[in-house]
Motif scaffolding. Structure first.
Motif, PDB file in Angstrom:
ATOM      1  N   LYS A  46       0.829  -1.209   0.000  1.00 21.51           N
ATOM      2  CA  LYS A  46       0.000   0.000   0.000  1.00 21.51           C
ATOM      3  C   LYS A  46       0.865   1.262   0.000  1.00 21.51           C
ATOM      4  O   LYS A  46       0.622   2.214  -0.727  1.00 21.51           O
ATOM      5  N   THR A  47       1.876   1.236   0.868  1.00 18.15           N
ATOM      6  CA  THR A  47       2.751   2.409   0.985  1.00 18.15           C
ATOM      7  C   THR A  47       3.647   2.564  -0.243  1.00 18.15           C
ATOM      8  O   THR A  47       4.052   3.661  -0.592  1.00 18.15           O
ATOM      9  N   PHE A  48       3.973   1.424  -0.849  1.00 16.21           N
ATOM     10  CA  PHE A  48       4.884   1.449  -2.004  1.00 16.21           C
ATOM     11  C   PHE A  48       4.239   0.758  -3.208  1.00 16.21           C
ATOM     12  O   PHE A  48       4.611  -0.356  -3.572  1.00 16.21           O
ATOM     13  N   PRO A  49       3.252   1.425  -3.823  1.00 14.45           N
ATOM     14  CA  PRO A  49       2.505   0.789  -4.918  1.00 14.45           C
ATOM     15  C   PRO A  49       3.357   0.493  -6.159  1.00 14.45           C
ATOM     16  O   PRO A  49       2.994  -0.363  -6.962  1.00 14.45           O
ATOM     17  N   ASN A  50       4.488   1.183  -6.285  1.00 19.05           N
ATOM     18  CA  ASN A  50       5.349   0.946  -7.460  1.00 19.05           C
ATOM     19  C   ASN A  50       6.581   0.116  -7.123  1.00 19.05           C
ATOM     20  O   ASN A  50       7.535   0.055  -7.898  1.00 19.05           O
ATOM     21  N   GLY A  51       6.549  -0.509  -5.961  1.00 19.28           N
ATOM     22  CA  GLY A  51       7.702  -1.291  -5.540  1.00 19.28           C
ATOM     23  C   GLY A  51       8.389  -0.638  -4.360  1.00 19.28           C
ATOM     24  O   GLY A  51       8.322   0.589  -4.170  1.00 19.28           O
ATOM     25  N   LEU A  52       9.051  -1.467  -3.577  1.00 23.06           N
ATOM     26  CA  LEU A  52       9.680  -1.024  -2.332  1.00 23.06           C
ATOM     27  C   LEU A  52      10.738   0.046  -2.596  1.00 23.06           C
ATOM     28  O   LEU A  52      11.577  -0.113  -3.493  1.00 23.06           O
ATOM     29  N   ALA A  53      10.671   1.112  -1.798  1.00 20.89           N
ATOM     30  CA  ALA A  53      11.649   2.211  -1.888  1.00 20.89           C
ATOM     31  C   ALA A  53      11.620   2.908  -3.241  1.00 20.89           C
ATOM     32  O   ALA A  53      12.608   3.502  -3.666  1.00 20.89           O
TER      33      ALA A  53
END
Lengths: 554, 176
Positions: free
Chosen positions: A300-307
């Protein structure tokens, strides 16, 4: 249980940091996609290691899609169809098991290319947020712990050293090295003695080099080659606070409240899904696969991938510019008995044009390494089956093979110059292309800057001059913008500005406080050298930083 | 690997023909005319491609076909490669159904005609040669290079240690 630290990958970038953290008493687990080969498991089996590439995932399991420019259009092809692989050794120790170990340090100016030489149109060149002085002690540490052998050659661009000599003396050399020296002297070039990550003397459990004649592409049976497995991981196996889980392909890192809490992996032998919890996560699966893992770790926080909330993950991927060339030697150039000696190293490079002048202005160049064509008899013999583009067989072919293997030796050169970072070289993922475990594969766009080829050609001329002076026949070179799949870096740049970089100065993700990336991904530019030494050094550097600040995470 | 890896997993076609894969060379819906024994056909072809020389062992002597029969059953042998081997053998036998009954010189001439006139001819022959040379110079544990006859002919010193098990397995013959 919850580990202190979970490291994804076991290659050079994973192992330097692992060494530091385990020594400091932290409880560390490493996840490795492949199996654990030790010295006694390796052999000089050309079929297994060079032809069938047993140590890379099968195309059924995993592949990549490669985008290259064809008639002005980016065209995507699956490696399942081209039968070429961008995996480079998926076993404990990763591709460092199979490297040749030509070890050159980056030069001080490599850390500040933009401020030294200015911008290049179409390239995203920037300065590093670290400098040579900060890296120097770690280059030195690699020389001792991983083991670098050689003899210092002084030339005008030599980088400063904190120690006088390499800790291991130079390896034994083939008589042709003297011929290279003579040719260089006549041409006014400096014959640079190539340092190697190969032990000329035993170190702990590791034996010295036994000159097997089959080094690059093969695992080392004596432990002399400075793989991360032999040099760093195996010596730690008895420690209670260290564990390697093999056959663990990490599908996703699970994030909660801005922190990574779990690595979700599949046991590739049983196909069972499992997980590992830790307080700190370190990703080092080689540049392409590291970016892929972050891009596939959506939440949810990273919809395009982590970091990846600023969209930088996967960008500015690097390979290495340059190419290869060769010349033929036979009894006319040297007594056959001398020429055909096996197992000895050439260990000569040209570094005079690491920087050079063009139109009255200094520009960035690169290096040339000389080496014999690999001993692999099948590879040598199968190349003989064509003559002027026509297939050859019977006695003609047999005579040609006999001559090639008994009467000639091919001296190769390899050119390394900067692969300029551009918007056309990156890693992305696409839900349409998935591997056997249902995880989107890495798509690699492989665009190169035209300058890379110009510099490569300039350097190839110098190498050809040496071969000519030596009396070689059939001299040729092939410089192109084709990416060498084993020389990967970039994709998760380090920098001070979170808008233009993924990692901070210590390779910690700007957006995720308990996530580090410690393979070659951090490099905004890679230097005109193979990347392994830099990767090891940086991994040690980050390890020291984490140990000093461990209270933050533990 | 060489510090610069340029060789991809498979390089078997004349560099001029950058078709890339065996798969790409397979025509859609190839029709099968006569029933052939793949390995009998290959054995005859390989013996023409690699006949006994003054010192060189012949394909049959060093076990070229036995090698292929062995390695083509392993998971690392690409299915598309095996299909292409079969396809070419089938085309050869469709065109020259008496091939197996010809004498060696006639077989050699027939193969040269096949290479010159058939669209898969040259690629297929170079492909068979690729695996013939693998058989000549691979470790004998794979079924070729019988009694190290290939190595002995070429004065080749095997790299040490030689494999005790094929395909980089452990000593118990298990995948590591």
């Amino acid at each position: 249980m919850t580990y202190d630290v979970c490291i994804v990958g076991t290659g050079a970038g994973a192992s330097g940091v692992a060494h530091k953290l385990v020594e400091a008493g932290m409880n560390v687990v490493m996840l490795e996609r492949g199996g654990f080969y030790k010295e006694e498991d390796f052999s000089k089996d050309e079929i297994a290691y060079c032809k069938r590439e047993i140590v890379t995932p099968s195309f059924e399991d995993a592949y990549h899609t490669i985008e290259s420019l064809r008639n002005g259009k980016w065209t995507k092809k699956s490696t399942r169809d081209t039968e070429s692989t961008y995996f480079n050794g998926n076993i404990v120790g990763g591709s460092s098991n199979f490297m040749s170990g030509y070890f050159h340090r980056m030069k001080p100016k490599d850390f500040k290319l933009k401020s030294t030489y200015g911008p290049i149109e179409g390239a995203n060149v920037i300065d590093w947020v670290s400098d040579y002085n900060e890296f120097e002690p770690y280059f030195e540490e690699v020389e001792r712990l991983v083991g670098v052998s050689g003899e210092i050659t002084h030339f005008k661009y030599h980088e400063p050293r904190s120690t006088k000599n390499f800790p291991y003396p130079a390896l034994d050399e083939h008589p042709i090295s003297t011929k290279i020296d003579d040719a260089c002297k006549k041409l006014g070039y400096v014959p640079y003695k190539t340092p190697r990550a190969i032990l000329s003397k035993a170190k702990g459990e590791r034996s010295d080099c036994y000159y097997s004649n089959y080094c690059g592409s093969y695992g080392c049976s004596s432990g002399a080659k400075g793989s991360s497995r032999a040099s760093l991981l195996q010596p730690m196996l008895k420690k209670k606070n260290f564990n390697i889980i093999t056959h663990a392909f990490v599908k996703k890192l699970i994030e909660q409240k801005g922190k990574v809490v779990e690595a979700l992996y599949v046991d590739t032998k049983t196909k069972e899904e499992k997980n590992v919890q830790a307080k700190l996560f370190i990703v080092a699966g080689q540049a392409v696969e590291s970016s892929r893992l972050l891009l596939n770790s959506k939440s949810k926080t990273f919809p395009n991938g982590l970091a990846n909330n600023t969209g930088q993950v996967g960008k500015n991927l690097l390979f290495s510019g340059g190419g290869i060339g060769s010349g033929q030697f036979d009894e006319n150039s040297m007594a056959l008995k001398e020429l055909m000696k096996e197992g000895l190293f050439v260990n000569r490079s040209l570094c005079d044009w690491y920087f050079y002048e063009e139109d009255g202005k200094e520009v960035k160049g690169g290096i040339v390494d000389f080496l014999f064509e690999h001993a692999n008899p099948m590879t040598k013999a199968t190349k003989q089956r064509f003559e002027n583009g026509k297939v050859l067989w019977g006695k003609e072919l047999q005579d040609k093979i006999y001559h090639k293997l008994n009467k000639t030796k091919q001296l190769n050169f390899e050119i390394f110059n900067d692969w300029l970072p551009t918007d056309n070289c990156f890693v992305s993922v696409d839900e349409k292309y998935k591997d056997a475990y249902g995880v989107p594969v890495a798509n690699i766009r492989t665009g190169a800057h035209e300058r890379d080829v110009e510099v490569g050609r300039f350097l190839a001329k110098k190498a050809e001059n040496v071969l000519k002076e030596m009396g070689a026949k059939d001299i040729n070179s092939s410089i192109s913008s084709a990416p060498p799949p084993n020389l990967q870096a970039g994709g998760c740049r380090f920098g001070d500005d979170p808008k233009t970089s993924v990692l901070n100065k210590y390779c910690q993700a700007h957006e995720v406080g308990n996530l580090f990336v410690t393979d070659g991904s951090f490099m905004p530019t890679g230097g005109s050298v193979t990347y392994t030494w830099t990767i090891y050094a940086n991994s040690f550097r980050v390890g020291d930083y984490i140990v000093q600040n461990q209270k933050v995470w533990l | 690997m060489p510090s610069r890896k340029t060789i991809t997993r498979r390089v078997f076609i004349a560099s001029a023909v950058l078709a890339g894969t065996a798969l790409a060379l397979l025509p859609q819906g190839a029709k099968t005319a006569i029933k052939i024994d793949l390995f009998k056909t290959l054995e005859a072809v390989q013996e023409v491609l690699f006949p006994r020389g003054l010192a060189a062992p012949s394909a049959i002597e060093f076990g070229a076909t036995a090698y292929l029969a062995n390695v083509s059953t392993h998971s690392s042998f690409l299915a598309s490669d095996l299909r292409f081997l079969k396809h070419g053998a089938q085309e050869l036998m469709n065109e020259y159904n008496n091939f197996l009954t010809l004498n060696p010189q006639e077989q050699d001439e027939t193969l040269r005609e096949f290479v010159n006139e058939h669209e898969v001819g040259e690629n297929w022959v170079s492909f068979v040669l690729y695996f013939t040379i693998e058989a000549l110079l691979s470790d004998p544990i794979y079924g070729g290079n019988k009694n190290e006859s290939g190595w002995r002919w070429l004065n080749h010193k095997a790299g040490l240690p030689q494999p005790k098990v094929p395909y980089a397995q452990n000593l118990k013959g298990e995948v590591i």
